[in-house]
Enzyme design. Structure first.
Site, PDB file in Angstrom:
ATOM      1  CG  HIS A 154      -0.026  -9.837  -0.984  1.00 26.28           C
ATOM      2  ND1 HIS A 154       1.158  -9.314  -0.496  1.00 26.28           N
ATOM      3  CD2 HIS A 154      -0.245 -10.968  -0.269  1.00 26.28           C
ATOM      4  CE1 HIS A 154       1.634 -10.100   0.455  1.00 26.28           C
ATOM      5  NE2 HIS A 154       0.790 -11.120   0.616  1.00 26.28           N
ATOM      6  CB  VAL A 184       1.376 -11.910   8.362  1.00 27.81           C
ATOM      7  CG1 VAL A 184       0.502 -11.348   9.468  1.00 27.81           C
ATOM      8  CG2 VAL A 184       2.707 -11.149   8.289  1.00 27.81           C
ATOM      9  CG  HIS A 235      -2.240 -10.714   4.302  1.00 25.33           C
ATOM     10  ND1 HIS A 235      -1.999 -11.649   5.286  1.00 25.33           N
ATOM     11  CD2 HIS A 235      -1.206 -10.792   3.444  1.00 25.33           C
ATOM     12  CE1 HIS A 235      -0.863 -12.252   5.035  1.00 25.33           C
ATOM     13  NE2 HIS A 235      -0.357 -11.765   3.905  1.00 25.33           N
TER      14      HIS A 235
HETATM   15  P1  5GP Z   1       2.320 -13.171   3.228  1.00 19.69           P
HETATM   16  O1  5GP Z   1       3.627 -13.759   2.785  1.00 19.69           O
HETATM   17  O2  5GP Z   1       1.943 -13.593   4.608  1.00 19.69           O
HETATM   18  O3  5GP Z   1       1.229 -13.365   2.221  1.00 19.69           O
HETATM   19  O4  5GP Z   1       2.559 -11.600   3.244  1.00 19.69           O
HETATM   20  C1  5GP Z   1       2.873 -10.879   4.400  1.00 19.69           C
HETATM   21  C2  5GP Z   1       3.248  -9.484   3.965  1.00 19.69           C
HETATM   22  O5  5GP Z   1       3.196  -8.638   5.096  1.00 19.69           O
HETATM   23  C3  5GP Z   1       4.673  -9.404   3.386  1.00 19.69           C
HETATM   24  O6  5GP Z   1       4.616  -8.936   2.045  1.00 19.69           O
HETATM   25  C4  5GP Z   1       5.376  -8.437   4.342  1.00 19.69           C
HETATM   26  O7  5GP Z   1       6.254  -7.565   3.659  1.00 19.69           O
HETATM   27  C5  5GP Z   1       4.221  -7.694   4.983  1.00 19.69           C
HETATM   28  N1  5GP Z   1       4.488  -7.248   6.345  1.00 19.69           N
HETATM   29  C6  5GP Z   1       4.999  -7.999   7.348  1.00 19.69           C
HETATM   30  N2  5GP Z   1       5.084  -7.270   8.483  1.00 19.69           N
HETATM   31  C7  5GP Z   1       4.606  -6.041   8.173  1.00 19.69           C
HETATM   32  C8  5GP Z   1       4.442  -4.847   8.942  1.00 19.69           C
HETATM   33  O8  5GP Z   1       4.749  -4.761  10.131  1.00 19.69           O
HETATM   34  N3  5GP Z   1       3.925  -3.760   8.296  1.00 19.69           N
HETATM   35  C9  5GP Z   1       3.549  -3.827   6.970  1.00 19.69           C
HETATM   36  N4  5GP Z   1       3.051  -2.701   6.457  1.00 19.69           N
HETATM   37  N5  5GP Z   1       3.697  -4.939   6.217  1.00 19.69           N
HETATM   38  C10 5GP Z   1       4.220  -6.029   6.819  1.00 19.69           C
END
Ligand code: 5GP
Length: 117
Positions: free
Chosen positions: A103, A97, A101
């Site tokens: 985690h 995304v 953000h």
């Molecule tokens: P990234 O890989 O970009 O660091 O993490 C994106 C995170 O966003 C993933 O762990 C995924 O599960 C979470 N995520 C993606 N779409 C949504 C959503 O619509 N709602 C929520 N609550 N989490 C999401």
């Protein structure tokens, strides 16, 4: 290819999600695919696609990610056992995304830092 992000819709309430914390700078909510018993995402209210896009003006918001992470860890009683904070940036990190953000992961032993596929 950078995908659209859904986090703005969560932050603005367009998509209904349990908001754990929100203030003028950041919003926190549960990850929809939790990788640990506690898996919370802490997200700036302002869209910043990646860490590469942060500016000096974002320093207060970036600090807020940490203070809110510490509060949420304490609320979940994982502050003493420990937890991990992760911010992915771009393709090699697995960023899905494109809206910065943090985690917050905890509630169990998390093992080694990296698993490289
Ligand atoms: P990234 O890989 O970009 O660091 O993490 C994106 C995170 O966003 C993933 O762990 C995924 O599960 C979470 N995520 C993606 N779409 C949504 C959503 O619509 N709602 C929520 N609550 N989490 C999401």
């Amino acid at each position: 290819m950078k995908k659209d992000n859904i986090f703005i819709d969560i932050i603005t309430g367009k998509i209904k999600t349990d908001i754990l914390y929100q203030d003028d700078l950041v919003t926190a909510f549960h990850d929809k695919n939790p990788k640990a018993p506690v898996h919370v995402l802490i997200v700036p209210n302002k869209l910043i696609p990646t860490v590469n896009d942060v500016t000096d003006q974002d320093e207060q918001m970036l600090g807020r990610l940490f203070t809110v992470a510490a509060k949420i860890a304490k609320f979940n009683n994982i502050h003493n056992s420990g937890y991990r904070l992760i911010i992915n940036c771009n393709y090699h990190s697995g960023q899905e995304v494109y809206h910065i953000h943090m985690h917050l992961l905890g509630g169990q032993f998390l093992g080694p830092l990296l698993s490289i596929i």
